[in-house]
Motif scaffolding. Structure first.
Motif, PDB file in Angstrom:
ATOM      1  N   ARG A 256     -10.233  24.454   0.984  1.00 52.05           N
ATOM      2  CA  ARG A 256     -10.843  23.171   0.628  1.00 52.05           C
ATOM      3  C   ARG A 256      -9.952  21.990   1.038  1.00 52.05           C
ATOM      4  O   ARG A 256     -10.455  20.969   1.518  1.00 52.05           O
ATOM      5  CB  ARG A 256     -11.124  23.143  -0.873  1.00 52.05           C
ATOM      6  CG  ARG A 256     -11.954  21.975  -1.314  1.00 52.05           C
ATOM      7  CD  ARG A 256     -12.634  22.232  -2.650  1.00 52.05           C
ATOM      8  NE  ARG A 256     -13.307  21.038  -3.121  1.00 52.05           N
ATOM      9  CZ  ARG A 256     -14.132  21.016  -4.153  1.00 52.05           C
ATOM     10  NH1 ARG A 256     -14.417  22.135  -4.797  1.00 52.05           N
ATOM     11  NH2 ARG A 256     -14.703  19.891  -4.537  1.00 52.05           N
ATOM     12  N   ALA A 257      -8.647  22.141   0.903  1.00 51.23           N
ATOM     13  CA  ALA A 257      -7.729  21.070   1.290  1.00 51.23           C
ATOM     14  C   ALA A 257      -7.790  20.801   2.791  1.00 51.23           C
ATOM     15  O   ALA A 257      -7.479  19.696   3.242  1.00 51.23           O
ATOM     16  CB  ALA A 257      -6.304  21.431   0.885  1.00 51.23           C
ATOM     17  N   SER A 258      -8.192  21.791   3.560  1.00 57.03           N
ATOM     18  CA  SER A 258      -8.295  21.637   5.006  1.00 57.03           C
ATOM     19  C   SER A 258      -9.668  21.097   5.426  1.00 57.03           C
ATOM     20  O   SER A 258      -9.767  20.075   6.116  1.00 57.03           O
ATOM     21  CB  SER A 258      -8.053  22.990   5.692  1.00 57.03           C
ATOM     22  OG  SER A 258      -6.840  23.571   5.273  1.00 57.03           O
ATOM     23  N   VAL A 259     -10.718  21.772   5.010  1.00 58.11           N
ATOM     24  CA  VAL A 259     -12.066  21.438   5.474  1.00 58.11           C
ATOM     25  C   VAL A 259     -12.546  20.110   4.895  1.00 58.11           C
ATOM     26  O   VAL A 259     -13.344  19.406   5.526  1.00 58.11           O
ATOM     27  CB  VAL A 259     -13.038  22.593   5.148  1.00 58.11           C
ATOM     28  CG1 VAL A 259     -14.461  22.258   5.577  1.00 58.11           C
ATOM     29  CG2 VAL A 259     -12.577  23.879   5.839  1.00 58.11           C
ATOM     30  N   GLU A 260     -12.021  19.721   3.712  1.00 56.66           N
ATOM     31  CA  GLU A 260     -12.420  18.426   3.148  1.00 56.66           C
ATOM     32  C   GLU A 260     -11.937  17.248   3.998  1.00 56.66           C
ATOM     33  O   GLU A 260     -12.374  16.113   3.800  1.00 56.66           O
ATOM     34  CB  GLU A 260     -11.910  18.281   1.713  1.00 56.66           C
ATOM     35  CG  GLU A 260     -12.680  19.109   0.694  1.00 56.66           C
ATOM     36  CD  GLU A 260     -14.154  18.740   0.630  1.00 56.66           C
ATOM     37  OE1 GLU A 260     -14.478  17.582   0.312  1.00 56.66           O
ATOM     38  OE2 GLU A 260     -14.998  19.626   0.919  1.00 56.66           O
ATOM     39  N   ARG A 261     -11.063  17.506   4.955  1.00 56.87           N
ATOM     40  CA  ARG A 261     -10.602  16.442   5.853  1.00 56.87           C
ATOM     41  C   ARG A 261     -11.480  16.337   7.114  1.00 56.87           C
ATOM     42  O   ARG A 261     -11.144  15.619   8.060  1.00 56.87           O
ATOM     43  CB  ARG A 261      -9.139  16.675   6.217  1.00 56.87           C
ATOM     44  CG  ARG A 261      -8.219  16.573   4.990  1.00 56.87           C
ATOM     45  CD  ARG A 261      -6.758  16.711   5.357  1.00 56.87           C
ATOM     46  NE  ARG A 261      -6.279  15.573   6.155  1.00 56.87           N
ATOM     47  CZ  ARG A 261      -5.035  15.482   6.619  1.00 56.87           C
ATOM     48  NH1 ARG A 261      -4.162  16.452   6.377  1.00 56.87           N
ATOM     49  NH2 ARG A 261      -4.669  14.427   7.327  1.00 56.87           N
ATOM     50  N   THR A 262     -12.593  17.033   7.110  1.00 58.68           N
ATOM     51  CA  THR A 262     -13.499  17.054   8.260  1.00 58.68           C
ATOM     52  C   THR A 262     -13.897  15.657   8.715  1.00 58.68           C
ATOM     53  O   THR A 262     -13.845  15.333   9.905  1.00 58.68           O
ATOM     54  CB  THR A 262     -14.752  17.894   7.936  1.00 58.68           C
ATOM     55  OG1 THR A 262     -14.381  19.280   7.881  1.00 58.68           O
ATOM     56  CG2 THR A 262     -15.838  17.714   8.974  1.00 58.68           C
ATOM     57  N   GLY A 263     -14.322  14.802   7.786  1.00 59.38           N
ATOM     58  CA  GLY A 263     -14.771  13.465   8.152  1.00 59.38           C
ATOM     59  C   GLY A 263     -13.663  12.642   8.783  1.00 59.38           C
ATOM     60  O   GLY A 263     -13.869  11.969   9.811  1.00 59.38           O
ATOM     61  N   GLU A 264     -12.489  12.698   8.181  1.00 61.76           N
ATOM     62  CA  GLU A 264     -11.330  11.981   8.718  1.00 61.76           C
ATOM     63  C   GLU A 264     -11.006  12.448  10.133  1.00 61.76           C
ATOM     64  O   GLU A 264     -10.764  11.640  11.050  1.00 61.76           O
ATOM     65  CB  GLU A 264     -10.125  12.228   7.801  1.00 61.76           C
ATOM     66  CG  GLU A 264      -8.796  11.752   8.358  1.00 61.76           C
ATOM     67  CD  GLU A 264      -7.612  12.435   7.682  1.00 61.76           C
ATOM     68  OE1 GLU A 264      -6.486  12.319   8.221  1.00 61.76           O
ATOM     69  OE2 GLU A 264      -7.790  13.089   6.626  1.00 61.76           O
ATOM     70  N   ILE A 265     -10.997  13.770  10.331  1.00 60.54           N
ATOM     71  CA  ILE A 265     -10.629  14.323  11.635  1.00 60.54           C
ATOM     72  C   ILE A 265     -11.688  14.002  12.683  1.00 60.54           C
ATOM     73  O   ILE A 265     -11.368  13.669  13.834  1.00 60.54           O
ATOM     74  CB  ILE A 265     -10.392  15.839  11.519  1.00 60.54           C
ATOM     75  CG1 ILE A 265      -9.114  16.097  10.704  1.00 60.54           C
ATOM     76  CG2 ILE A 265     -10.297  16.492  12.890  1.00 60.54           C
ATOM     77  CD1 ILE A 265      -8.920  17.543  10.294  1.00 60.54           C
ATOM     78  N   ALA A 266     -12.963  14.060  12.313  1.00 57.23           N
ATOM     79  CA  ALA A 266     -14.032  13.726  13.260  1.00 57.23           C
ATOM     80  C   ALA A 266     -13.931  12.265  13.701  1.00 57.23           C
ATOM     81  O   ALA A 266     -14.110  11.947  14.889  1.00 57.23           O
ATOM     82  CB  ALA A 266     -15.394  14.012  12.649  1.00 57.23           C
TER      83      ALA A 266
END
Length: 502
Positions: A256-266
């Motif tokens: 969750r700590a990784s995938v929750e950063r999806t928006g930031e990374i995109a």
């Protein structure tokens, strides 16, 4: 990042390509393969699909799937018969409303003979009713349907559709999708795109998803299970839906700590690749035993194993980079896999720069120095690796090394113009390695055939002169294989996704 068990194309027999007598004068069967030399039996000839409407019912306890698939297509030749790629049990097929006869052949061919032959350029509606237990089906000795403790997942490359919907299974035939799935109350169904609606009745809930941009068949996904679901919106205004199996155990927090950063990374990737090309975003982590991740369009699939050693944003960067390089622009043929994987790996190198954990140049130097000239790593040609090496680590690391060589050759201004312009030039379509070379030459104004040949097509380590010309390992310090960038372990932690992991 993907698993590859065998090279099914190598098992395709010459008989698949033989012409079959037409059932009507001037009409002939569509080919049982779309023409990809890596996988001769994948995809089909004679038609092009524009839309899939999938109405499904799935029982997690027994892995039983029932479905009605409606395909909208147009014929590209005078057709007496055509194939779909599929494995489950078919009860009825209709073509333009009339019952059609059908049979199976080969490892995964559903042969359909319409009541009347179909003229070239005809709009066709194909309805297939089917059922079965996806996890019980194999082709070429493997399955792309993964059972979980609370359901099942369809996700794999270069094939996954056969286990849950009939299709023309090759990236050349992209289409839009509506996926509507009925599951028992308490379970959820995750797919691509935006959630259009949910409705419950008599102990069952229907989830309806829509992917409204062209999508390759292997990028379509379905996951049923018990998930914790989070929602949000990126700074760029894209809605985000992430899902995590409730039984991920010790991997839950890191996932969750990784995938929750999806928006930031995109949003960060859009600086390099241009505006995010779809209207939905997210990721999902089911409780599978597989080891790979996959860039399923708008909603990448991640294995829990990706997060066994803690959070890993690098793998999220990789799969999100594919939304441009692989999803928006897909391979013309599977030999063009470098245009997917070399660029997604290079995005990880750019993220390393962003995080202050090693520049792309340092990572390139490290890759070059870490593999001696007699290492089998250099025998794999990223520009045409062969089906047996399609997902070899060299396609990723040597592929990214080739991009750094290109960057050094043409300069940052032209290089980043290429990275951003390429997805726009071929948006929602397909392209090849040769197309990319021509585009890079057009943007940079430089001849690049020798550079591409050296770094992508020679089965040997580029010698010192070539490396120095490309500013790779240009100093004794850079050539020291012990000078490992800080980000290397995080990047390498994503490498086990190339293993079989079954």
């Amino acid at each position: 990042m993907h698993r590859r068990l065998i090279a099914p194309g190598a098992l395709a027999t010459a008989s698949l390509m033989l012409a079959i007598p037409a059932s009507a004068a001037g009409f002939s069967p569509g080919a049982p393969g779309i023409g990809d030399p890596y996988y001769p039996a994948y995809g089909n000839g004679g038609y092009d699909v524009s839309h899939y409407d999938l109405r499904l019912k799935y029982q997690p306890a027994t892995d039983e799937l029932e479905g009605t698939a409606t395909l909208l297509a147009r014929t590209t030749q005078d057709l007496s018969r055509f194939d779909l790629d599929f494995l489950l049990d078919v009860s009825e097929v209709r073509v333009n409303g009339a019952k059609a006869s059908f049979t199976t052949s080969g490892e995964h061919e559903l042969e359909i003979t319409p009541k009347s032959p179909l003229a070239k350029g005809t709009s066709v509606t194909v309805v297939v009713r089917y059922s079965g237990v996806p996890s019980s089906k194999q082709a070429y000795g493997f399955t792309s349907w993964h059972r979980t403790p609370d359901g099942g997942v369809g996700a794999n490359e270069p094939e996954a559709a056969w286990w849950w919907f009939p299709s023309n299974d090759h990236p050349l035939d992209k289409a839009t999708y509506d996926v509507s799935v009925l599951v028992p109350d308490g379970s959820q169904a995750i797919s691509n795109g935006t959630l259009q609606s949910t409705s419950s009745r008599l102990g069952w809930t229907r989830y309806t998803w829509r992917s409204d941009k062209p999508q390759a068949t292997y990028l379509a996904t379905l996951a049923v299970g018990k998930f914790d679901i989070t929602t949000g919106t990126t700074d760029g205004g894209i809605p985000v839906v992430n899902a995590y199996s409730k039984d991920l155990g010790a991997n839950y927090g890191a996932a969750r700590a990784s995938v929750e950063r999806t928006g930031e990374i995109a949003d960060w990737l859009s600086r390099y690749f241009g505006p995010y090309p779809f209207n939905a975003l997210g990721g999902y982590v089911p409780n599978t035993t597989t080891g790979y991740a996959l860039e399923t369009q708008t909603r990448p699939f991640y294995s829990p194993r990706q997060f066994a050693n803690g959070s890993n944003t690098s793998v999220v960067v990789h799969e999100l980079a594919h939304q441009w390089y692989g999803d928006l622009v897909s391979v013309r043929g599977w030999k063009d896999i470098w245009v997917n994987e070399g660029f997604a790996r290079y995005a990880q190198w750019l993220w390393s720069e962003h995080e202050g954990e090693g520049t792309a140049q340092e990572l390139a130097d490290y890759v070059y120095a870490s593999h001696p000239a007699d290492d089998a790593f250099w025998t794999v040609k990223p520009g045409d690796p062969g089906p047996e090496n399609q997902f070899d680590i060299a396609v990723y690391d040597r592929g990214a090394l080739a991009l750094q060589a290109l960057r050094n050759e043409i300069g940052d201004e032209a290089f980043f113009a290429v990275l951003k312009g390429w997805p726009q030039k071929y948006a929602y379509g397909n392209a090849s390695v040769a197309d990319f070379q021509r585009y890079a030459e057009e943007v940079s104004g430089q001849p690049l055939a020798a550079l591409f040949d050296t770094w992508l097509f020679q089965p040997s380590k580029p010698g010192t002169p070539a490396a120095r010309d490309a500013s790779i390992a240009k100093s004794a310090q850079a050539a020291d294989a012990s000078a490992q960038p800080k980000s290397w372990k995080k990047i390498a932690a994503t490498n086990d996704v190339h293993g079989h992991g079954e």
